[in-house]
Design a protein around this motif. Structure first.
Motif, PDB file in Angstrom:
ATOM      1  N   LYS A 123      45.361  47.457  55.649  1.00 20.48           N
ATOM      2  CA  LYS A 123      46.267  46.312  55.614  1.00 20.48           C
ATOM      3  C   LYS A 123      46.074  45.357  54.447  1.00 20.48           C
ATOM      4  O   LYS A 123      46.918  44.491  54.216  1.00 20.48           O
ATOM      5  CB  LYS A 123      46.132  45.514  56.921  1.00 20.48           C
ATOM      6  CG  LYS A 123      46.574  46.288  58.141  1.00 20.48           C
ATOM      7  CD  LYS A 123      46.430  45.470  59.392  1.00 20.48           C
ATOM      8  CE  LYS A 123      46.891  46.274  60.606  1.00 20.48           C
ATOM      9  NZ  LYS A 123      46.861  45.455  61.828  1.00 20.48           N
ATOM     10  N   ILE A 124      45.004  45.507  53.683  1.00 18.45           N
ATOM     11  CA  ILE A 124      44.733  44.511  52.644  1.00 18.45           C
ATOM     12  C   ILE A 124      45.798  44.512  51.539  1.00 18.45           C
ATOM     13  O   ILE A 124      46.139  43.464  50.996  1.00 18.45           O
ATOM     14  CB  ILE A 124      43.309  44.643  52.060  1.00 18.45           C
ATOM     15  CG1 ILE A 124      42.975  43.383  51.252  1.00 18.45           C
ATOM     16  CG2 ILE A 124      43.150  45.925  51.264  1.00 18.45           C
ATOM     17  CD1 ILE A 124      41.528  43.192  50.950  1.00 18.45           C
ATOM     18  N   GLY A 125      46.368  45.657  51.227  1.00 24.81           N
ATOM     19  CA  GLY A 125      47.423  45.721  50.205  1.00 24.81           C
ATOM     20  C   GLY A 125      48.655  44.933  50.628  1.00 24.81           C
ATOM     21  O   GLY A 125      49.220  44.162  49.844  1.00 24.81           O
ATOM     22  N   ASP A 126      49.071  45.126  51.872  1.00 23.86           N
ATOM     23  CA  ASP A 126      50.217  44.377  52.391  1.00 23.86           C
ATOM     24  C   ASP A 126      49.901  42.879  52.469  1.00 23.86           C
ATOM     25  O   ASP A 126      50.760  42.038  52.224  1.00 23.86           O
ATOM     26  CB  ASP A 126      50.621  44.889  53.775  1.00 23.86           C
ATOM     27  CG  ASP A 126      51.224  46.287  53.715  1.00 23.86           C
ATOM     28  OD1 ASP A 126      51.768  46.666  52.662  1.00 23.86           O
ATOM     29  OD2 ASP A 126      51.141  46.988  54.742  1.00 23.86           O
ATOM     30  N   TYR A 127      48.672  42.581  52.810  1.00 24.93           N
ATOM     31  CA  TYR A 127      48.250  41.183  52.877  1.00 24.93           C
ATOM     32  C   TYR A 127      48.352  40.518  51.499  1.00 24.93           C
ATOM     33  O   TYR A 127      48.901  39.418  51.364  1.00 24.93           O
ATOM     34  CB  TYR A 127      46.816  41.085  53.414  1.00 24.93           C
ATOM     35  CG  TYR A 127      46.264  39.687  53.356  1.00 24.93           C
ATOM     36  CD1 TYR A 127      46.740  38.705  54.208  1.00 24.93           C
ATOM     37  CD2 TYR A 127      45.272  39.361  52.449  1.00 24.93           C
ATOM     38  CE1 TYR A 127      46.244  37.407  54.141  1.00 24.93           C
ATOM     39  CE2 TYR A 127      44.764  38.072  52.381  1.00 24.93           C
ATOM     40  CZ  TYR A 127      45.257  37.104  53.228  1.00 24.93           C
ATOM     41  OH  TYR A 127      44.765  35.831  53.162  1.00 24.93           O
ATOM     42  N   TYR A 128      47.872  41.217  50.471  1.00 21.82           N
ATOM     43  CA  TYR A 128      47.952  40.690  49.110  1.00 21.82           C
ATOM     44  C   TYR A 128      49.409  40.434  48.724  1.00 21.82           C
ATOM     45  O   TYR A 128      49.752  39.395  48.159  1.00 21.82           O
ATOM     46  CB  TYR A 128      47.296  41.641  48.108  1.00 21.82           C
ATOM     47  CG  TYR A 128      47.413  41.173  46.685  1.00 21.82           C
ATOM     48  CD1 TYR A 128      46.535  40.225  46.169  1.00 21.82           C
ATOM     49  CD2 TYR A 128      48.417  41.658  45.852  1.00 21.82           C
ATOM     50  CE1 TYR A 128      46.642  39.777  44.870  1.00 21.82           C
ATOM     51  CE2 TYR A 128      48.540  41.208  44.547  1.00 21.82           C
ATOM     52  CZ  TYR A 128      47.653  40.269  44.065  1.00 21.82           C
ATOM     53  OH  TYR A 128      47.773  39.806  42.785  1.00 21.82           O
ATOM     54  N   THR A 129      50.276  41.385  49.056  1.00 23.66           N
ATOM     55  CA  THR A 129      51.696  41.240  48.753  1.00 23.66           C
ATOM     56  C   THR A 129      52.273  40.009  49.447  1.00 23.66           C
ATOM     57  O   THR A 129      53.052  39.264  48.854  1.00 23.66           O
ATOM     58  CB  THR A 129      52.473  42.499  49.170  1.00 23.66           C
ATOM     59  OG1 THR A 129      51.927  43.620  48.462  1.00 23.66           O
ATOM     60  CG2 THR A 129      53.950  42.375  48.864  1.00 23.66           C
ATOM     61  N   SER A 130      51.885  39.781  50.692  1.00 22.97           N
ATOM     62  CA  SER A 130      52.404  38.613  51.408  1.00 22.97           C
ATOM     63  C   SER A 130      51.944  37.309  50.758  1.00 22.97           C
ATOM     64  O   SER A 130      52.694  36.329  50.730  1.00 22.97           O
ATOM     65  CB  SER A 130      52.018  38.654  52.890  1.00 22.97           C
ATOM     66  OG  SER A 130      50.651  38.377  53.072  1.00 22.97           O
ATOM     67  N   THR A 153      51.393  36.883  47.540  1.00 24.33           N
ATOM     68  CA  THR A 153      52.113  36.711  46.278  1.00 24.33           C
ATOM     69  C   THR A 153      53.549  36.256  46.495  1.00 24.33           C
ATOM     70  O   THR A 153      54.134  35.640  45.608  1.00 24.33           O
ATOM     71  CB  THR A 153      52.116  38.004  45.440  1.00 24.33           C
ATOM     72  OG1 THR A 153      52.752  39.038  46.179  1.00 24.33           O
ATOM     73  CG2 THR A 153      50.714  38.418  45.050  1.00 24.33           C
ATOM     74  N   THR A 154      54.111  36.552  47.656  1.00 21.70           N
ATOM     75  CA  THR A 154      55.496  36.169  47.912  1.00 21.70           C
ATOM     76  C   THR A 154      55.623  34.846  48.657  1.00 21.70           C
ATOM     77  O   THR A 154      56.714  34.294  48.728  1.00 21.70           O
ATOM     78  CB  THR A 154      56.236  37.270  48.701  1.00 21.70           C
ATOM     79  OG1 THR A 154      55.545  37.507  49.928  1.00 21.70           O
ATOM     80  CG2 THR A 154      56.316  38.548  47.894  1.00 21.70           C
ATOM     81  N   ASP A 155      54.545  34.338  49.200  1.00 20.60           N
ATOM     82  CA  ASP A 155      54.570  33.077  49.945  1.00 20.60           C
ATOM     83  C   ASP A 155      54.368  31.919  48.969  1.00 20.60           C
ATOM     84  O   ASP A 155      53.353  31.839  48.285  1.00 20.60           O
ATOM     85  CB  ASP A 155      53.478  33.073  51.018  1.00 20.60           C
ATOM     86  CG  ASP A 155      53.618  31.929  51.994  1.00 20.60           C
ATOM     87  OD1 ASP A 155      53.911  30.796  51.542  1.00 20.60           O
ATOM     88  OD2 ASP A 155      53.427  32.152  53.189  1.00 20.60           O
ATOM     89  N   LYS A 156      55.316  31.012  48.916  1.00 24.00           N
ATOM     90  CA  LYS A 156      55.276  29.897  47.961  1.00 24.00           C
ATOM     91  C   LYS A 156      54.251  28.821  48.328  1.00 24.00           C
ATOM     92  O   LYS A 156      54.041  27.888  47.567  1.00 24.00           O
ATOM     93  CB  LYS A 156      56.671  29.257  47.840  1.00 24.00           C
ATOM     94  CG  LYS A 156      57.719  30.201  47.320  1.00 24.00           C
ATOM     95  CD  LYS A 156      57.397  30.646  45.925  1.00 24.00           C
ATOM     96  CE  LYS A 156      58.462  31.584  45.407  1.00 24.00           C
ATOM     97  NZ  LYS A 156      58.128  32.175  44.150  1.00 24.00           N
ATOM     98  N   ASP A 157      53.610  28.943  49.470  1.00 22.04           N
ATOM     99  CA  ASP A 157      52.588  27.966  49.860  1.00 22.04           C
ATOM    100  C   ASP A 157      51.258  28.214  49.164  1.00 22.04           C
ATOM    101  O   ASP A 157      50.392  27.344  49.157  1.00 22.04           O
ATOM    102  CB  ASP A 157      52.364  27.987  51.375  1.00 22.04           C
ATOM    103  CG  ASP A 157      53.559  27.445  52.134  1.00 22.04           C
ATOM    104  OD1 ASP A 157      54.262  26.569  51.590  1.00 22.04           O
ATOM    105  OD2 ASP A 157      53.801  27.908  53.265  1.00 22.04           O
ATOM    106  N   PHE A 158      51.094  29.412  48.586  1.00 21.83           N
ATOM    107  CA  PHE A 158      49.826  29.772  47.961  1.00 21.83           C
ATOM    108  C   PHE A 158      49.992  29.875  46.452  1.00 21.83           C
ATOM    109  O   PHE A 158      51.056  30.200  45.946  1.00 21.83           O
ATOM    110  CB  PHE A 158      49.321  31.116  48.496  1.00 21.83           C
ATOM    111  CG  PHE A 158      49.171  31.129  49.986  1.00 21.83           C
ATOM    112  CD1 PHE A 158      48.185  30.386  50.616  1.00 21.83           C
ATOM    113  CD2 PHE A 158      50.025  31.870  50.771  1.00 21.83           C
ATOM    114  CE1 PHE A 158      48.057  30.382  51.992  1.00 21.83           C
ATOM    115  CE2 PHE A 158      49.910  31.880  52.147  1.00 21.83           C
ATOM    116  CZ  PHE A 158      48.921  31.132  52.763  1.00 21.83           C
TER     117      PHE A 158
END
Length: 147
Positions: free
Chosen positions: A54-61, A63-68
């Protein structure tokens, strides 16, 4: 309430992004992807294979979340913790406050121009167009284009 004091059932209600926000708020310092996701997996009692899967999907999330915001040293932090001058754009250029003010002024000017153009569109008459501009145009036959 601290994350460590919450039950697994309470933690499972939150998304990974929400848990990430909570972790970064608790830690009060930027962390890298692996460290944050390891903390999430530990809290949710996920296995090492689930971590790996799951870490790859987590990284993607992230990068797409503007809060981070991804900092230059490869760590993540909450965007709210940083002034605009250290937040990187998609091209990895840092903007300072003056640049942001210039961008905002340009956007306001564009909005004014667009709203003025919208008002003028109703009054547009093709007969009013200036025929003098047509004198500079040259007609080219299709045969000339092929050569």
């Amino acid at each position: 309430m601290k994350l460590s004091k919450m039950s697994k059932e309470e933690l499972e209600i939150y998304s990974y992004d929400e848990l990430t926000k909570m972790i970064l708020e608790e830690e009060q310092k930027p962390l890298n992807t692996a460290t944050i996701f390891r903390k999430i997996c530990d809290l949710l009692e996920l296995s090492d294979s689930e971590y790996t899967d799951k870490i790859g999907d987590y990284y993607t999330s992230l990068t797409t979340d503007k809060d981070f915001v991804l900092l230059e040293d490869g760590t993540w932090d909450l965007r709210d913790h940083h002034p605009a001058s250290v937040i990187l754009s998609d091209e990895d250029e840092a903007y300072d406050e003056d640049d942001l003010e210039d961008i905002e002024e340009a956007e306001e000017e564009m909005e004014e121009i667009v709203s003025e153009d919208d008002d003028d569109d109703d009054d547009l008459d093709l007969d009013d167009l200036d025929d003098e501009d047509d004198d500079d145009l040259t007609i080219i036959d299709e045969e000339e284009l092929e050569d």
